[in-house]
Design a protein around this motif. Structure first.
Motif, PDB file in Angstrom:
ATOM      1  N   CYS A 269      43.077  32.017 -16.592  1.00 47.00           N
ATOM      2  CA  CYS A 269      43.033  31.667 -18.114  1.00 47.00           C
ATOM      3  C   CYS A 269      42.146  32.404 -18.844  1.00 47.00           C
ATOM      4  O   CYS A 269      42.357  32.816 -19.870  1.00 47.00           O
ATOM      5  N   MET A 270      41.074  32.804 -18.115  1.00 45.65           N
ATOM      6  CA  MET A 270      40.084  33.305 -18.798  1.00 45.65           C
ATOM      7  C   MET A 270      40.456  34.956 -19.120  1.00 45.65           C
ATOM      8  O   MET A 270      40.666  35.408 -20.228  1.00 45.65           O
ATOM      9  N   LEU A 271      41.080  35.251 -18.157  1.00 45.50           N
ATOM     10  CA  LEU A 271      41.811  36.914 -18.257  1.00 45.50           C
ATOM     11  C   LEU A 271      43.088  36.981 -19.383  1.00 45.50           C
ATOM     12  O   LEU A 271      43.153  37.686 -20.017  1.00 45.50           O
ATOM     13  N   ALA A 272      43.704  35.444 -19.382  1.00 50.20           N
ATOM     14  CA  ALA A 272      44.533  35.589 -20.291  1.00 50.20           C
ATOM     15  C   ALA A 272      44.198  35.619 -21.711  1.00 50.20           C
ATOM     16  O   ALA A 272      44.799  36.253 -22.521  1.00 50.20           O
ATOM     17  N   ASN A 273      43.174  34.685 -21.786  1.00 50.43           N
ATOM     18  CA  ASN A 273      42.645  34.514 -23.198  1.00 50.43           C
ATOM     19  C   ASN A 273      41.920  35.822 -23.589  1.00 50.43           C
ATOM     20  O   ASN A 273      41.828  36.463 -24.771  1.00 50.43           O
ATOM     21  N   LEU A 274      41.319  36.841 -22.627  1.00 50.05           N
ATOM     22  CA  LEU A 274      40.638  38.099 -23.025  1.00 50.05           C
ATOM     23  C   LEU A 274      41.753  39.119 -23.090  1.00 50.05           C
ATOM     24  O   LEU A 274      41.420  40.371 -23.340  1.00 50.05           O
ATOM     25  N   ASP A 275      42.999  38.823 -22.738  1.00 50.06           N
ATOM     26  CA  ASP A 275      44.108  39.763 -22.829  1.00 50.06           C
ATOM     27  C   ASP A 275      44.061  40.738 -21.865  1.00 50.06           C
ATOM     28  O   ASP A 275      43.986  41.889 -22.049  1.00 50.06           O
ATOM     29  N   MET A 276      43.463  40.570 -20.533  1.00 54.98           N
ATOM     30  CA  MET A 276      43.391  41.431 -19.740  1.00 54.98           C
ATOM     31  C   MET A 276      44.151  41.193 -18.387  1.00 54.98           C
ATOM     32  O   MET A 276      44.444  40.188 -18.005  1.00 54.98           O
TER      33      MET A 276
ATOM     34  N   ARG B 223      49.604  27.065 -16.943  1.00 51.70           N
ATOM     35  CA  ARG B 223      50.512  27.704 -17.992  1.00 51.70           C
ATOM     36  C   ARG B 223      49.784  28.915 -18.316  1.00 51.70           C
ATOM     37  O   ARG B 223      50.593  29.964 -18.378  1.00 51.70           O
ATOM     38  N   CYS B 224      48.745  29.195 -18.024  1.00 48.42           N
ATOM     39  CA  CYS B 224      47.982  30.592 -18.354  1.00 48.42           C
ATOM     40  C   CYS B 224      48.766  31.560 -17.364  1.00 48.42           C
ATOM     41  O   CYS B 224      49.081  32.756 -17.633  1.00 48.42           O
TER      42      CYS B 224
END
Lengths: 278, 362, 341
Positions: free
Chosen positions: B107-114, B338-339
């Protein structure tokens, strides 16, 4: 079938008139009664706020009362299951030898009764006894806690029924052993051995890894595949009592298997009984 | 002949019984049974871990009557010591291995768009998954990361590097927040301002009067742990349970937190306060509120919430109480999964996230 | 019509470790007519109990045929018409007699009220103990209860193994009366008893079993009575010394004598001669031997080398047509069926 029922009911009547079965009933009632009078459970807004036994506050968590009761139901299920099986093996060991006692069996066989009906009736009667005992204990506990906490659940009763079905398998073996040699000690020993072997069989997948791969492991698997999975059903009955999720199909399969094991043992006993002279 | 029929029946039934019982082997007992392990005490490896981390020499101004001066954990020493501060430490190495942690990293990566943490490593010389051991966040606007950062390049974040203390350095730019800092190769700081980082370095280098760390060394167990001030917790509850928030402010001095994420996420909050009776009352109120919440969730058909509250309990103990909460893994998968789906959807057709379950790792 | 029919009946109990089992019945042949009161005698280990159990289907014969009331013992309908009292009846101690009888009635598929059961208990003299636990009963009381159970449902055949065992003399008389009532109803009685006097009083036909074979079988008079020897009693005052040359042998000092006469004519001639010497006849009867003597004689004959062959031929005579051949010493046997060795 009428005769089978008549034999079963006679066995229950005979057991009911025995002092130590009466003592068992009185014991369970006394335990429930003592618990009923000395246990106080304070329920506030659906949460079990405090529990007092003999006036002493027990260190319990404050949580939803039905959730708080789960460990109690789980422990009760184990006690009913293992304790009930152990007690049943000892208490019912002499029913079949007593049926086959000289002077009694000739009399029964001289009556218009088929041999298989006698064994089937005895099996059914003992099963009825076990079920009545388990239901009385579990039902009493459920009723007691329901009155104290307002949580009504039939799960502990279902767990007790599982114990009864498991006992049927053990008693099938005990009955067959009695036909081969009329001895209460042998009957109890057979029940005890099946009980312990059944606990092992319940963990067979895990225990199989302790055996060398190859013949020893295959032999262990083969032997235990025929045994009733006592511990599996004990765990399932505890899960059931504690409202934990249980795979219905697997449980049904185990239950059917253990009941059929009991019937197989009875059929084996009848096979010997049909040939035997008294 | 009849008796042979019984023998045949016995053999057939035994075979059928074996088949039926084998079908249910290993499955009759629930596979969905929650295996929640609440972190109530430090376990053996955690005690060893804590000992191993005490690399900082004892404070020079420690009580002279104490013969054996204890060595200190640099990360805990660097954190603010004010009792009103809330501090939470995350064991990055444990969390990244846990099922919930993996989902969270996704999720963190998804949020950082990485796509992966390699971008961070390329830019700052920090391997997020390997170099970072712990991350501590405090309400005093300071984040401290411990680990091995020999090749960290913080100057790529902020242009100006300023040495501070014997081993410290700050990376800052006029008018830009946050400020970054490091202390030796083992600690990195992110502060709201330079003062926050300077104060941390001062504590590490004994430039200020020693004070007991806000998280004592013995309390550093679990996959995440920390202390929350009454005000911070009350603030969290203000919206959903204003009554409880109010009572909490008055009765509680501190909430000690321990989280285990090895399977399901289990949280133990030890609540203490100056007046035992008030804390007891609060415990009962909280327990009842949880129970009511659960009943309501059940009545409203909110299965997830009901399941979550199923595992919630309050255990009162002599003027303090501990609150147990658990997030079953399936529930976390439901929310955080979901992420992963989103990330997969974003990939080119035929391209798959490497590493399967640990796809976020690299 | 036969109540019991056995032909070439053999039973060998297989030994666990021995190859050769123990032979309990060695080709037994027997026919008991309906309505007869048959007493089975024999030493211990003769196979009496085995035979009785074979009649009831409790023991399965190794070979041969056995039919009871016209059917096989395994037939439930046949067993429903049999009342059986085992030698050592094991009763549930915790039950009351009423509960026990009710259980037997259920298994016999009889619908009986408690009043009917109490009537049955009254018949065997147990009505006062109807509500007591069986565990507190004496041996005789248990035996009476067993008899009451055997009599439930008015069976056509009563198989009683030692029915008066443990019962006091007055009680035995009661049981005899009861059995007489049953016989009057037309019941066939098959009795196994070590009390020979009991057997003698109740039964009209006797079979002696030894070594798994029937070595004597026939009407009581035929087995115990003599065709040529008579017992006479003269009025007091007769002179035994004067009668001795005529062939009257004094049996006691009360005027009892025995004499031998081949035919009624010889007997009357002999009596005329005695009266001519002043003896006044007051009683005349065929001389009957004790059953004990008959048993001892039969067993002795069987054990004797020359009688070995004859022992097996005993039952060959078949059933008598005269099941009612009374036990009274004055009556002559209607027919001797295979009575002689």
């Amino acid at each position: 079938m009428t005769t089978v029922l008549a034999v079963a009911l006679d066995l229950i009547r005979e057991a009911a008139s025995r002092r130590w079965f009466l003592a068992l009933g009185a014991g369970i009632t006394l335990l429930l009664g003592v618990a009923g009078f000395t246990l106080r459970m304070d329920v506030v807004d659906g949460a079990l706020a405090a529990t007092r036994l003999f006036g002493q506050v027990l260190p319990t968590d404050i949580r939803s009362v039905d959730v708080a009761l789960r460990p109690i139901f789980r422990a009760a299920a184990y006690v009913i299951f293992y304790g009930g099986l152990g007690f049943g093996v000892l208490a019912c060991a002499d029913f079949a030898p007593s049926l086959l006692a000289p002077g009694r069996i000739e009399h029964l066989l001289a009556l218009p009764v088929q041999r298989w009906e006698l064994l089937a009736g005895t099996f059914l009667g003992v099963l009825g006894l076990a079920m009545a005992g388990a239901l009385y204990g579990a039902g009493g506990l459920t009723l007691l806690l329901a009155v104290k906490t307002g949580v009504w659940t039939l799960r502990p009763v279902l767990a007790a029924l599982l114990a009864s079905v498991t006992f049927a398998a053990l008693y099938g073996g005990m009955l067959a052993a009695s036909v081969f040699a009329r001895s209460a000690a042998l009957s109890a020993a057979t029940g005890g051995a099946l009980f312990l072997a059944g606990i092992v069989a319940g963990y067979r997948e895990r225990l199989a890894t302790f055996f060398e791969p190859g013949a020893p492991r295959a032999l262990f698997r083969a032997v235990t595949s025929l045994l009733p999975r006592v511990s599996t059903l004990a765990d399932t009955s505890a899960d059931l009592a504690a409202s934990a999720p249980v795979e219905a199909l697997d449980l049904a399969s185990q239950l059917a298997g253990i009941a059929v094991f009991g019937l197989a043992a009875v059929a084996f006993g009848i096979w010997r009984f049909e040939q035997k002279d008294f | 002949m009849r008796h042979r029929a019984w023998l045949l029946a016995a053999v057939v039934l035994l075979g059928l019984a074996a088949w039926l019982m084998a079908r249910g082997d290993d499955k009759a007992t629930s596979a969905k049974k929650p295996r929640v392990e609440f972190p109530r005490h430090p376990r053996g490896p955690e005690v060893e871990r804590s000992q191993r981390r005490r690399t900082l020499p004892p404070s020079r101004e420690v009580d002279p009557s104490q013969e054996q001066k204890p060595r200190r954990d640099p990360l805990l020493t660097a954190l603010p010591t004010d009792k009103a501060t809330s501090v939470v430490v995350f064991e990055a190495s444990a969390i990244k291995e846990s099922p919930a942690g993996k989902l969270w990293l996704d999720c963190m990566l998804a949020n950082l768009d990485m796509d992966s943490f390699e971008e961070i490593e390329d830019e700052f010389g920090i391997d997020v998954l390997e170099d970072i051991d712990r991350i501590a966040a405090s309400s005093g606007a300071l984040v401290v990361a411990s680990g091995e950062f020999p090749s960290a390049r913080l100057d790529s974040l902020r242009g100006s590097r300023r040495a501070y203390g014997a081993r410290g350095a700050l990376f800052e730019e006029e008018g830009r927040s946050p400020v970054f800092g490091r202390w030796g190769d083992g600690l990195l700081f992110v502060g709201k301002d330079a003062q926050a980082i300077e104060a941390a370095i001062d504590r590490l280098e004994d430039k200020v009067a020693p004070a007991p760390p806000v998280i004592p060394e013995w309390a550093s167990y679990g996959d995440a742990y920390g202390v929350l001030s009454a005000d911070d917790v009350a603030e969290l509850l203000e919206g959903s349970a204003p009554d409880i928030a109010e009572r909490l402010r008055g009765a509680v001095s501190q909430v000690e937190l321990h989280v285990d994420a090895s399977e399901d996420v289990a949280i133990v909050a030890e609540v203490t306060g100056p007046v035992a009776a008030d804390v007891d009352d609060l415990g009962k109120t909280l327990g009842t509120a949880l129970s009511l919440g659960r009943l309501k969730a059940q009545a409203d058909g909110e299965e997830q919430l009901a399941e979550l509250l199923d595992l919630a309990s309050v255990s009162p103990r002599n003027g303090r109480f501990s609150l147990d909460l658990a997030l079953p893994l399936p529930m976390i998968q439901n929310v955080l999964g979901r992420c992963r789906e989103r990330r997969k959807d974003g990939e080119a057709p035929g391209e798959e996230a490497p590493g399967g379950e640990g796809g976020a790792a690299r | 019509m036969l109540a019991i029919e056995a032909a070439a009946l053999r039973k060998t109990y297989a030994g666990l470790f021995r190859r050769e089992g123990q032979q309990a019945l060695a080709g037994l042949d027997l026919a008991v007519p309906r309505g007869a009161a048959f007493g089975l005698l024999g030493p211990n280990g003769a196979g009496k109990t085995t035979f009785i159990k074979t009649l009831l289907g409790v023991v399965r014969p190794t070979s041969g045929v056995v039919r009871v009331l016209g059917g096989a013992p395994d037939d439930r309908a046949v067993r429903a018409r049999i009342g059986y009292l085992p030698e050592r009846l094991h009763l549930p101690h915790a039950w009351t007699p009423v509960a026990f009888l009710a259980s037997v009635a259920r298994l016999k598929r009889l619908s009986m009220t408690e009043a009917a059961l109490l009537r049955d208990l009254a018949r065997v003299g147990l009505v006062d103990s109807a509500q007591r636990r069986i565990g507190g009963f004496s041996k005789g009381m248990k035996q009476r209860l067993g008899l009451a159970a055997a009599l439930l449902g008015a069976p056509d055949l009563l198989v009683l193994d030692e029915p008066t065992d443990g019962i006091d003399p007055l009680g035995r008389a009661e049981i005899r009366r009861l059995l007489t009532e049953e016989r009057a109803r037309g019941v066939t009685l098959f009795l196994n008893s070590h009390l020979l006097s009991e057997t003698e009083r109740v039964c009209d036909r006797i079979g002696i079993l030894a070594g798994g074979r029937l070595i004597r079988e026939g009407a009581l008079e035929a087995l115990c009575g003599s065709a040529t020897r008579f017992r006479v009693r003269f009025a007091p005052g007769c002179d035994p010394a004067a009668l001795l040359p005529l062939g009257f042998v004094a049996r006691d000092a009360e005027g009892a004598f025995t004499c031998d006469a081949a035919s009624p004519e010889d007997l009357n001639a002999l009596l005329d001669r005695a009266r001519a010497r002043g003896a006044l006849l007051v009683e005349l009867a065929r001389d009957m031997r004790d059953l004990e003597d008959v048993l001892a004689e039969a067993l002795g004959a069987r054990d004797g080398p020359e009688a070995a062959a004859a022992g097996g031929g005993g039952p060959g005579g078949g059933p008598s047509d005269d099941p009612g051949g009374g036990a009274g010493p004055a009556r002559a046997p209607a027919r001797s069926a295979g009575a002689s060795p």
